[in-house]
Write a protein that holds these residues in place. Structure first.
Motif, short mmCIF file in Angstrom:
data_model
loop_
_atom_site.label_atom_id
_atom_site.label_comp_id
_atom_site.label_asym_id
_atom_site.label_seq_id
_atom_site.Cartn_x
_atom_site.Cartn_y
_atom_site.Cartn_z
N TYR A 8 -0.91 -20.32 3.18
CA TYR A 8 -1.97 -22.24 3.18
C TYR A 8 -1.35 -23.33 4.12
CZ TYR A 8 -4.72 -19.18 -0.14
OH TYR A 8 -5.23 -18.54 -1.45
N TRP A 9 -1.76 -23.78 4.72
CA TRP A 9 -1.21 -24.90 5.98
C TRP A 9 -1.96 -26.21 5.12
CZ3 TRP A 9 2.56 -22.55 6.07
CH2 TRP A 9 2.50 -20.92 6.60
N ASP A 10 -1.26 -27.08 4.68
CA ASP A 10 -1.74 -28.66 4.52
C ASP A 10 -3.21 -27.96 3.83
OD1 ASP A 10 -0.08 -29.68 5.60
OD2 ASP A 10 -0.77 -29.27 7.62
N ASP A 11 -4.38 -28.46 3.81
CA ASP A 11 -5.24 -28.68 2.57
C ASP A 11 -6.21 -27.07 3.17
OD1 ASP A 11 -4.26 -30.93 1.43
OD2 ASP A 11 -5.30 -31.78 3.15
N SER A 12 -6.23 -26.19 3.71
CA SER A 12 -6.68 -24.89 3.90
C SER A 12 -7.48 -24.73 2.64
CB SER A 12 -5.89 -23.87 4.88
OG SER A 12 -6.48 -23.38 4.78
N PRO A 13 -8.58 -24.56 3.04
CA PRO A 13 -9.06 -23.88 1.20
C PRO A 13 -8.82 -22.24 0.87
CG PRO A 13 -10.96 -24.39 3.01
CD PRO A 13 -9.88 -25.04 3.14
N LYS A 67 1.28 -30.77 8.06
CA LYS A 67 1.79 -31.12 8.38
C LYS A 67 2.17 -32.35 7.15
CE LYS A 67 -1.47 -32.55 12.10
NZ LYS A 67 -2.65 -32.97 12.61
N LYS A 68 1.20 -31.77 5.65
CA LYS A 68 1.95 -32.69 4.77
C LYS A 68 2.27 -31.18 3.32
CE LYS A 68 -2.31 -33.45 4.84
NZ LYS A 68 -3.84 -33.64 3.65
N HIS A 69 2.43 -30.57 3.27
CA HIS A 69 2.38 -29.02 2.93
C HIS A 69 2.26 -27.73 2.87
CE1 HIS A 69 -1.86 -28.24 0.25
NE2 HIS A 69 -1.84 -30.27 0.62
N ALA A 70 3.33 -26.79 2.81
CA ALA A 70 2.52 -25.38 2.61
C ALA A 70 2.60 -24.52 1.53
CB ALA A 70 3.66 -24.78 4.03
N ARG A 71 2.05 -23.95 1.09
CA ARG A 71 1.85 -22.86 -0.08
C ARG A 71 2.24 -21.59 0.30
NH1 ARG A 71 -2.43 -23.75 -2.45
NH2 ARG A 71 -3.96 -22.12 -2.39
N ILE A 72 3.43 -20.64 0.13
CA ILE A 72 3.47 -19.27 0.14
C ILE A 72 3.06 -18.70 -1.02
CG2 ILE A 72 4.69 -17.67 1.32
CD1 ILE A 72 6.07 -18.74 2.84
N GLU A 73 1.80 -17.61 -1.37
CA GLU A 73 2.08 -16.64 -2.31
C GLU A 73 2.36 -15.41 -2.26
OE1 GLU A 73 -2.45 -17.49 -3.94
OE2 GLU A 73 -2.20 -19.57 -3.93
N ILE A 74 3.14 -14.48 -3.15
CA ILE A 74 2.56 -13.21 -3.19
C ILE A 74 1.48 -12.62 -3.88
CG2 ILE A 74 4.49 -10.99 -2.90
CD1 ILE A 74 4.76 -12.76 -0.55
N GLU A 75 0.96 -11.80 -3.57
CA GLU A 75 -0.21 -12.08 -4.75
C GLU A 75 0.12 -9.71 -5.08
OE1 GLU A 75 -4.67 -10.95 -5.03
OE2 GLU A 75 -3.99 -12.58 -4.58
N ASN A 76 0.17 -9.39 -5.88
CA ASN A 76 0.48 -7.78 -6.65
C ASN A 76 -0.85 -7.56 -6.99
OD1 ASN A 76 0.88 -5.30 -6.88
ND2 ASN A 76 2.30 -5.73 -8.78
N GLN A 77 -1.87 -7.08 -5.59
CA GLN A 77 -3.21 -6.14 -6.85
C GLN A 77 -3.29 -4.44 -7.15
OE1 GLN A 77 -5.34 -6.16 -3.26
NE2 GLN A 77 -5.85 -8.55 -3.49
N ASN A 78 -1.73 -4.16 -7.75
CA ASN A 78 -1.21 -3.15 -7.84
C ASN A 78 -1.52 -3.33 -9.68
OD1 ASN A 78 -0.79 -0.20 -8.45
ND2 ASN A 78 0.56 -0.23 -6.57
N ASP A 79 -1.76 -1.41 -9.92
CA ASP A 79 -1.00 -1.20 -11.49
C ASP A 79 0.63 -1.82 -11.90
OD1 ASP A 79 -3.67 -1.55 -11.93
OD2 ASP A 79 -4.47 0.70 -11.98
N GLU A 80 1.17 -1.17 -10.29
CA GLU A 80 2.75 -0.64 -10.87
C GLU A 80 3.20 -2.30 -10.85
OE1 GLU A 80 4.47 1.83 -8.16
OE2 GLU A 80 2.10 2.82 -8.55
N ALA A 81 4.32 -2.66 -11.28
CA ALA A 81 4.94 -3.96 -11.13
C ALA A 81 5.72 -3.70 -9.84
CB ALA A 81 6.49 -4.24 -12.16
N TYR A 82 5.67 -5.35 -9.40
CA TYR A 82 6.33 -5.55 -7.92
C TYR A 82 7.24 -6.58 -8.36
CZ TYR A 82 6.64 -6.34 -3.11
OH TYR A 82 7.75 -6.80 -2.27
#
Length: 147
Positions: A8-13, A67-82
Motif C-alpha cells: 500500500y502506498w500512502d493513503d490507498s485503501p 510520498k508519506k508512507h508505505a505498508r507491505i503485508e504478507i498474508e498466509n491464507q493457507n492452513d499450514e504455517a509459513y
C-alpha cells in the motif's frame, strides 16, 4: 501455499500490489529456481528443498516511490504455517516527490480454466511451435499496460 504479498502506498485503501508472493518474485507455483534479471533475482541453496520460502533468496529492485508512507503485508491464507525472513531497503529523498509521480502497481489475475486456441488433439508442447494463430482469436492476454 497460498501466501500473498500486498503493498500500500500512502493513503490507498486497497493494495497497490496484490499477488501470490512466489508469482511476484517470478517464481510461479511456489517452485523456486535460480535466475537473474534486471529487476528480479532468485537463488536457492542446492541442498535445500525447492519450495518457495526457507532457503530461497528473492530480490526485487524495482523503484516503488511513495510520498508519506508505505505498508507491505504478507498474508498466509493457507492452513499450514509459513515463516518468512525479509529485509527491505529504502532510501529517503531530501526533496519531496513531484505531484505527478507514478506509483508502482502490480495485480495478479488468472482465468481458470481457459479455452485457448489450440486444436483439441494437441497433446504435447512440441506441437505448439508447429501451429500458428495468426488471427489472434481466443488468445489469452497475459499483459495489458499503458505508459
Amino acid at each position: 501455499m497460498e501466501v500473498l504479498i500486498k503493498m500500500y502506498w500512502d493513503d490507498s485503501p486497497t493494495p497497490n500490489v496484490l499477488a501470490p508472493i512466489g508469482d511476484f518474485f517470478c517464481l510461479g507455483h511456489f517452485i523456486a529456481a535460480n535466475f537473474q534479471s534486471l529487476p528480479f533475482t532468485a537463488s536457492v541453496k542446492p541442498s535445500e528443498e525447492r519450495k518457495f520460502g526457507g532457503a530461497t533468496a528473492s530480490r526485487c529492485y524495482l523503484p516503488m516511490p511513495f510520498k508519506k508512507h508505505a505498508r507491505i503485508e504478507i498474508e498466509n491464507q493457507n492452513d499450514e504455517a509459513y515463516i518468512q525472513y525479509f529485509y527491505i531497503d529504502y532510501e529517503l529523498c531530501s526533496e519531496p516527490l513531484i505531484d505527478d509521480t507514478m506509483y508502482f502497481h502490480a495485480h495478479w489475475r488468472r482465468e481458470n480454466s481457459t479455452n485457448g486456441w489450440a486444436p483439441p488433439n494437441m497433446q504435447t508442447n512440441s506441437l505448439v511451435t508447429q501451429v500458428k494463430n495468426l488471427d489472434r482469436k481466443n488468445n489469452y492476454v497475459i499483459l495489458e499496460t499503458e505508459g
